[in-house]
Motif scaffolding. Structure first.
Motif, mmCIF file in Angstrom:
data_model
loop_
_atom_site.group_PDB
_atom_site.id
_atom_site.type_symbol
_atom_site.label_atom_id
_atom_site.label_comp_id
_atom_site.label_asym_id
_atom_site.label_seq_id
_atom_site.Cartn_x
_atom_site.Cartn_y
_atom_site.Cartn_z
ATOM 1 N N SER A 1 -49.732 19.004 3.935
ATOM 2 C CA SER A 1 -50.456 18.164 2.974
ATOM 3 C C SER A 1 -51.944 18.502 2.993
ATOM 4 N N ALA A 2 -52.652 18.025 1.983
ATOM 5 C CA ALA A 2 -54.080 18.333 1.847
ATOM 6 C C ALA A 2 -54.864 17.855 3.052
ATOM 7 N N ASP A 3 -54.451 16.717 3.627
ATOM 8 C CA ASP A 3 -55.168 16.201 4.792
ATOM 9 C C ASP A 3 -55.069 17.162 5.963
ATOM 10 N N LEU A 4 -53.883 17.676 6.206
ATOM 11 C CA LEU A 4 -53.713 18.566 7.338
ATOM 12 C C LEU A 4 -54.347 19.925 7.076
ATOM 13 N N LEU B 1 -57.143 20.382 5.991
ATOM 14 C CA LEU B 1 -58.519 20.272 6.478
ATOM 15 C C LEU B 1 -58.610 20.607 7.964
ATOM 16 N N VAL C 1 -61.730 14.260 9.783
ATOM 17 C CA VAL C 1 -60.443 14.964 9.840
ATOM 18 C C VAL C 1 -59.446 14.171 10.669
ATOM 19 N N ARG D 1 -58.154 11.376 8.616
ATOM 20 C CA ARG D 1 -57.248 11.815 7.562
ATOM 21 C C ARG D 1 -55.891 12.209 8.139
ATOM 22 N N VAL D 2 -55.917 12.897 9.289
ATOM 23 C CA VAL D 2 -54.656 13.328 9.898
ATOM 24 C C VAL D 2 -53.836 12.110 10.316
ATOM 25 N N SER E 1 -52.174 10.457 7.464
ATOM 26 C CA SER E 1 -51.404 11.313 6.567
ATOM 27 C C SER E 1 -49.913 11.002 6.652
ATOM 28 N N ALA F 1 -47.572 13.082 7.228
ATOM 29 C CA ALA F 1 -46.921 13.799 8.317
ATOM 30 C C ALA F 1 -46.940 12.994 9.604
#
Lengths: 347, 337
Positions: free
Chosen positions: A303-306, A308, B105, B108-109, B112, B114
């Motif tokens: 995904s876009a977040d990862l 980064l 980051v 966000r991770v 996310s 995932a």
């Protein structure tokens, strides 16, 4: 430099390994069938890289001349996009076509940048402020702009979320070989490249550009050559603010506008200038292209977040192995050879 | 507009758990900025690691409360080492950039898709704080202090523990900074080259300072998670770092009591503004549906921080010029020109 090359190669091999593992997991599909996706990712990456570069170049120039990392640059880009959005799409706005709206937004951001230099940075410089105070001010400014833009966005789009400009929003993609690009992608890529080339030309050949490079190399020598260092700072911020807004408008065209895009842009331009070398304009371009391609190619599988995270890893690797960046000379550089102290007509 | 109720609300918040949280976060930043001369723009990331470390340990691994706390603090220490190792030998701006990007980051991770199984993704986690409230020795009921209604026995418990943590952190920082090593740390903030020429490993000192401030920040995150009884990615936006910085600069960077005083005053002011806006909204003077509260908070705080940094960077208790005393250790010369 060899160590750095090896590290970058390892990163790319890692990404390629992820790609192979991913394709291996799908029954019957091979790397060949993944090629169009990878090509698409590379094209997207180059596009993102060029757009990021437009904003990053201003940031690195500001650092070159005043040793300040302007954290507000992401918000200046967002301001450009939001203002253009208001003028173009906003219900209460004049509903202009995107191009005049963008021009007005870029002009406004350039004026704001100059106002910041005159009102904030010049004052801190006069106090003899250290790097801690200056950068703390930069982040405070960034957060203030972020809040104001957030409030404005809430007025414009009470639902929050992402919105496109009125014009060029939906287009049928063209087919060039195995890749599909929309006309607006091509236009944006060309315009961004033109803007970047323009900046390089200005820096190398114009009088203002030479003065900027002189101040970047040594403000004292530049001042003793008759260059008005204060005026150069104002010009750098004029250029930097305008470029940030231009980059913001481009990103708004391709990715849409949102209240948080300032932070997203910042999270891309900061690694870009660090990888390329703080203070180096070609470095900012190269760094942005690297960051853009790493982000988009990684986004094919995660995904876009990862994606980064991959960008962060590249930045950390560069910091560890070559902290001044890929294209910087050890002392901090700008485009072109250093300007020797020569007698210039005082402005 | 009822001035009395605005003042009461503001006072209640100024002595409340949120103020204690940001006092702790600001104490951590004081170790970074005030004593070690480091600009950490990712304190929100440390807070996030503290809160999520606790939540994930308790919810996913069914661990006890004390283990969750240790995990949170340990993750923060690891993050500090991770961001500090490449950047502490470089000019101050590099740490600032890496902590800012790193914290974002991280957020966000953790938010996310995932990470959904581990961290609850966008929805966050809850249901981990009961072990804390089970330790509450205060009998059930509502409590007050003269005219001030403090709240339920649960809130009183959080308040007591929170402010006790703040006092503990202050005593710890005081003891450490008065020790010989602490004095070395503050000395190398002022002149890195002199410290190096005396044989001090300035990198190691700064790294320890970064870890210490980060761990205190994680404690703030743990307290926040316990108070809210939930962790959520949106709590740890850079706004959290901004609020901690405003508290620190307002109170006085480099002074022991600065961050605590700053947090109290900041929370008083922010709540007063918020309540006043609410009153204006219900009275119909302004249209509140147009204004999300969090943006107003961060607008007020960031404007206050800007004004402070430009005109009175030493805040209420600090010494003038303290913040400008650092110079970057390595070339290129980094005093702003």
């Amino acid at each position: 430099m060899v160590r750095l090359g090896v590290a970058v190669l390892v990163c790319w091999l890692g990404l390629a390994g992820m790609a192979v593992a991913e394709t291996g997991a799908d029954a019957g599909s091979g790397l060949a069938s993944e090629l169009p996706r990878i090509m698409r990712g590379l094209i997207d990456g180059i596009r993102l890289g060029l757009l990021v570069a437009v904003a990053a170049v201003g940031l690195t120039l500001i650092f070159a001349t005043s040793r300040l990392v302007s954290f507000a640059h992401g918000e200046l880009a967002a301001l450009g996009a939001l203002l253009a959005f208001f003028l173009n799409t906003g219900v209460l706005g004049p509903q202009l076509h995107l191009i005049p709206a963008a021009v007005i937004a870029i002009f406004a951001a350039a004026v704001l940048g100059t106002a910041l230099e005159l009102g904030v940075w010049r004052r801190l410089r006069a106090y003899g402020s250290g790097p801690l105070r200056v950068h703390a001010t930069a982040i405070a400014l960034a957060m203030f702009l972020h809040s104001i833009l957030g409030l404005a966005w809430f007025r414009l789009m009470p639902g929050g979320a992402l919105a496109p400009f009125h014009d060029y929003a939906v287009q049928r993609p063209l087919l060039l070989g195995p890749i599909r690009v929309t006309p607006r992608d091509l236009v944006v890529i060309s315009l961004a490249s033109l803007a970047l080339a323009g900046v390089l030309v200005i820096l190398r050949h114009s009088r203002v550009g030479k003065m900027m490079r002189a101040v970047a190399d040594s403000p004292d020598l530049a001042a003793s050559s008759g260059i008005s260092v204060q005026a150069v700072h104002a010009h750098v911020w004029l250029l930097g603010g305008g470029l940030a807004a231009l980059g913001g408008v481009f990103l708004g065209v391709t990715d849409g506008i949102s209240a948080v895009m300032g932070l997203r842009v910042l999270a891309l331009i900061l690694p870009a200038v660090i990888v390329g070398g703080l203070g180096s304009v070609p470095g900012a371009i190269v760094g942005s292209l690297m960051v853009g391609t790493v982000a988009e190619v990684s986004a094919l599988w995660v995904s876009a977040d990862l994606a980064l995270v991959a960008v962060l890893v590249v930045m950390a690797v560069v910091l560890q192995l070559r902290p001044q960046g890929l294209l910087a000379r050890s002392g901090g550089a700008t485009a072109g050879p250093p300007v020797r102290a020569m007698r210039m007509k005082a402005r | 507009m009822d001035a009395g109720s605005i003042l009461l609300d503001a006072l209640d918040a100024a002595l409340g758990p949120q103020a204690a949280v940001y006092a702790l976060a600001a104490i951590g930043l004081n170790v970074h900025l005030g004593y070690a001369g480091l600009l950490n723009l990712g304190q929100a990331g440390f807070m996030l690691l503290g809160g999520y470390g606790l939540a994930v340990t308790v919810v996913l691994l069914s661990g006890p409360l004390w283990l969750g706390v240790l995990v949170g603090l340990g993750l923060a220490a690891a993050f500090a080492v991770g961001v500090g190792t490449p950047t502490l030998r470089l000019p101050a701006a590099y740490l600032a950039v890496v902590t800012l990007v790193g914290a974002e980051v991280l957020r966000r991770v953790i938010g996310s898709r995932a990470a959904l199984a581990l961290t609850g993704g966008v929805h966050g986690l809850d249901g981990f704080a009961e072990a804390f409230y089970d330790l509450n020795p205060i009998p059930p009921g509502d409590y007050g202090l003269w005219f001030l209604a403090v709240g339920s026995h649960r809130r009183v418990w959080v308040l007591l523990v929170g402010w006790a943590l703040v006092v503990f952190a202050l005593l710890l920082v005081r003891a450490l900074m008065r020790s010989p090593r602490g004095r070395t740390l503050t000395a190398l903030r002022q002149d890195d080259v002199a410290a190096q020429s005396l044989g001090k490993n300035t990198f190691a000192y700064k790294l320890v300072g970064l870890v210490l401030g980060g761990v205190i920040g994680a404690a703030a995150g743990i307290l926040l998670a316990i108070d809210q009884q939930a962790v959520h990615p949106v709590t740890y936006l850079p706004t959290a770092t901004l609020l901690a910085y405003t508290a620190l600069i307002l109170g006085g960077v480099g002074r022991l009591m600065g961050p605590a005083l700053g947090a109290v005053v900041l929370w008083f002011t922010l709540t007063a503004v918020d309540t006043a806006l609410n009153h204006l909204g219900t009275a119909g003077t302004i249209d509140l549906t147009q204004i999300p509260p969090w943006h107003v908070q961060s607008a007020v705080a960031s404007l206050a921080l800007l004004v402070l940094l430009l005109y009175r960077p030493h805040g209420l208790l600090g010494t003038p010029g303290h913040i400008d005393e650092t110079t970057d250790p390595s070339p290129p010369s980094a005093n702003v020109r």
